[in-house]
Design a protein around this motif. Structure first.
Motif, short mmCIF file in Angstrom:
data_model
loop_
_atom_site.label_atom_id
_atom_site.label_comp_id
_atom_site.label_asym_id
_atom_site.label_seq_id
_atom_site.Cartn_x
_atom_site.Cartn_y
_atom_site.Cartn_z
N ILE A 236 10.15 -3.15 -3.80
CA ILE A 236 11.16 -2.46 -3.94
C ILE A 236 10.79 -1.11 -4.92
O ILE A 236 11.03 -0.13 -4.61
N SER A 237 10.18 -1.53 -6.14
CA SER A 237 10.28 -0.46 -7.32
C SER A 237 9.04 0.34 -6.71
O SER A 237 9.12 1.53 -7.02
N GLY A 238 7.88 -0.38 -6.05
CA GLY A 238 6.71 0.43 -5.60
C GLY A 238 7.26 1.72 -4.70
O GLY A 238 6.62 2.69 -4.70
N ALA A 239 8.23 1.16 -3.87
CA ALA A 239 8.75 2.06 -2.72
C ALA A 239 9.28 3.46 -3.34
O ALA A 239 9.31 4.47 -2.98
N LEU A 240 10.14 3.01 -4.37
CA LEU A 240 10.83 4.05 -4.94
C LEU A 240 9.79 5.19 -5.52
O LEU A 240 10.04 6.30 -5.70
N LEU A 241 8.75 4.67 -6.31
CA LEU A 241 7.80 5.41 -7.01
C LEU A 241 7.06 6.15 -6.05
O LEU A 241 7.01 7.48 -6.11
N VAL A 242 6.51 5.63 -4.95
CA VAL A 242 5.71 6.26 -3.92
C VAL A 242 6.46 7.28 -3.31
O VAL A 242 6.04 8.45 -2.95
N ALA A 243 7.86 7.12 -3.05
CA ALA A 243 8.59 7.98 -2.21
C ALA A 243 8.74 9.21 -3.32
O ALA A 243 8.93 10.54 -2.88
N SER A 244 9.05 9.09 -4.51
CA SER A 244 9.14 10.04 -5.39
C SER A 244 7.99 10.88 -5.62
O SER A 244 7.98 12.32 -5.61
N ALA A 355 -1.84 -2.36 -4.14
CA ALA A 355 -0.99 -3.50 -4.86
C ALA A 355 -0.04 -4.45 -3.78
O ALA A 355 0.04 -5.49 -3.76
N VAL A 356 0.59 -3.47 -2.63
CA VAL A 356 1.54 -4.10 -1.76
C VAL A 356 0.61 -5.19 -0.94
O VAL A 356 1.29 -5.87 -0.28
N SER A 357 -0.50 -4.54 -0.54
CA SER A 357 -1.24 -5.06 0.61
C SER A 357 -1.78 -6.49 -0.14
O SER A 357 -2.13 -7.31 0.61
N GLU A 358 -1.54 -6.49 -1.46
CA GLU A 358 -1.97 -7.70 -2.17
C GLU A 358 -1.09 -8.72 -2.14
O GLU A 358 -1.62 -10.03 -1.95
N ILE A 359 0.22 -8.49 -2.06
CA ILE A 359 1.23 -9.49 -1.94
C ILE A 359 1.57 -10.21 -0.81
O ILE A 359 2.10 -11.35 -0.71
N CYS A 360 1.12 -9.61 0.39
CA CYS A 360 1.58 -10.15 1.52
C CYS A 360 0.34 -10.76 2.26
O CYS A 360 -0.96 -10.63 2.01
N PRO A 361 0.46 -11.82 3.11
CA PRO A 361 -0.53 -12.54 4.07
C PRO A 361 -1.36 -11.65 4.71
O PRO A 361 -0.83 -10.49 5.44
N PRO A 362 -2.87 -11.54 4.91
CA PRO A 362 -3.34 -10.63 5.42
C PRO A 362 -3.18 -10.23 7.02
O PRO A 362 -3.12 -8.85 7.25
N ARG A 363 -2.43 -11.24 7.81
CA ARG A 363 -2.15 -10.93 9.13
C ARG A 363 -0.83 -10.08 9.06
O ARG A 363 -0.41 -9.52 10.27
N ILE A 371 6.11 -0.55 7.00
CA ILE A 371 7.46 -0.45 6.46
C ILE A 371 7.42 0.44 5.13
O ILE A 371 8.02 1.28 4.61
N PHE A 372 6.37 -0.09 4.13
CA PHE A 372 6.23 0.57 2.79
C PHE A 372 6.10 2.03 2.94
O PHE A 372 6.55 2.86 2.21
#
Length: 439
Positions: A236-244, A355-363, A371-372
């Protein structure tokens, strides 16, 4: 020719250590080229914006509206990345999307009206939306999660490469042969890319192949409910940051040549060519920052520091620099402020993606990134149109552009502070995998 179908590619079946690094980097380079074409399409609009404004008799707000409608369609398209990755091979879907990009250029060449401009740009945005996540997924398939910062930076640097390599060419063509020549050139480049992609692409070993319909591989991480990924504080916070930050990127693509021309007094050819100047600063930041980040991760530094804290601090610094723009009275100084403020902050884009790709299962990488990156594109909905409104309302165009960049700097700095407080990919990786079951 090796099949690219995700159901049974040799690359996916092989052990990671046996893969050729030369192949990994050559295919990464091919994907970077596609991303350069993607950003070249966006840069072309910024370069011809004043020509379109003059020929069609439209306002700055209308040009900004077209830019924002493009990113609205881009955002909608991004949500289809996961489904397209499920239905089609990466080879097929990226060929199809790149051909649609090329075709989307042509209606405006044949019939230059405001309505056609809106429709063609929205079609282009819809087709480009899913491509970001799919290009990242294809690239990440050749690189381990710990070493995705630099490949991600190469993808993020595509925006800079497009403005350095393509913007001067497109500016020259549009001034010499008319603005339509710039669109035709980008269409041809997209078609040529498809030939090389069809010939050379293979999927890599680090994104699991699609399993057979009823097959279960106990060695692979199970899928988890999407809400567990999407509701993490990092996401959530990463999405806000990259959107800005992406709002700033899209305003640079849409409006910077116009700012240089009508705000700072440079010629139309100079303004289009000077689009490369902020991109050089961004390229140095992206490549240097992500090379350093991968080295720090390899030495045991935390992912939170490398992919969250350090780039977020860079965004705060970049935003602070942009705040000074309205007080700069000379043109070279204004160019320097925009270039440095932009260049310092964009390093956050590939590092947040990693960072976001790190938190989810690879598949679930393609769906998560889809979505991100779609949420990131929301910045593109707001930035160009709001900038047009500010310019139309300002006493002078130059002051209007400077004020818009100042506002973007403040917004990105605030979002960076929020991310510094809440994001932690290592913590959220564990939370996502706790009691995870397929949704």
């Amino acid at each position: 020719m090796v099949s690219s179908k995700l159901t049974s590619p040799p690359a996916a079946a092989a052990a990671p250590g046996t893969e050729s690094r030369r192949k990994a980097w050559s295919l990464t380079a091919l994907l970077v080229v596609l991303y350069v074409v993607n950003y070249g399409d966006k840069a072309a609009f910024g370069i011809i914006a004043q020509s379109l404004k003059d020929e069609l008799g439209i306002s700055a707000a209308q040009i900004g509206l077209v830019g924002s409608l493009f990113f609205f369609a881009f955002t909608v398209g991004g949500f289809f990345a996961g489904a397209l990755n499920k239905w089609l091979s990466l080879r097929t879907v990226l060929i199809a999307l790149s051909l649609v990009w090329a075709l989307a250029m042509l209606p405006l060449v044949l019939s230059a009206t405001f309505a056609v401009l809106v429709v063609s740009r929205m079609l282009l945005g819809l087709a480009e939306g899913p491509s970001s996540a799919l290009i990242h997924t294809a690239t990440y398939s050749w690189h381990t999660p710990q070493k995705r910062g630099f490949p991600g930076a190469l993808l993020a640097s595509a925006a800079s490469i497009a403005k350095i390599a393509l913007a001067p060419l497109l500016a020259y063509l549009s001034v010499t042969f008319g603005w339509r020549s710039a669109l035709i050139t980008m269409a041809v480049i997209g078609v040529v890319w498809c030939f090389f992609w069809t010939r050379y692409w293979e999927v890599g070993p680090y994104i699991p192949a699609k399993a057979a319909k009823h097959a279960i591989d106990p060695s692979e991480e199970p899928r988890v409910p999407w809400r567990k990924i999407l509701l993490t504080k990092t996401f959530i916070s990463g999405a806000l940051l990259v959107a800005s930050v992406y709002a700033l990127v899209t305003v640079v693509l849409t409006w910077l040549p116009s700012y240089f021309e009508v705000g700072l007094g440079y010629s139309r050819l100079q303004s289009g060519s000077m689009l490369a100047i902020p991109s050089i600063a961004g390229l140095i930041s992206l490549i240097g920052g992500t090379l350093l980040s991968d080295q720090l991760l390899a030495r045991g530094w935390s992912s939170r520091f490398v992919r969250i804290i350090a780039p977020s601090v860079c965004v705060v610094l970049g935003g602070g620099i942009l705040c000074f723009l309205p007080s700069i009275s000379n043109s070279p100084g204004a160019v320097a402020i925009v270039s440095i403020g932009y260049g310092v902050g964009v390093v956050v884009l590939p590092l947040c993606n990693a960072a976001v790709s790190e938190i989810c299962p690879p598949r679930q990488t393609a769906g998560t990134l889809g979505i991100f990156l779609a949420l990131m594109a929301v910045g593109g909905l707001v930035g160009p149109y709001v900038t047009g409104l500010i310019v139309d309302a300002a006493p002078t165009s130059g002051l209007g552009y400077a004020t818009a960049f100042q506002a973007l700097g403040v917004a990105s700095a605030v979002c960076a502070m929020i991310t510094l407080i809440f994001a932690d990919p290592e913590r959220d990786k564990l939370l996502v995998r706790t009691d995870g079951h397929a949704s």
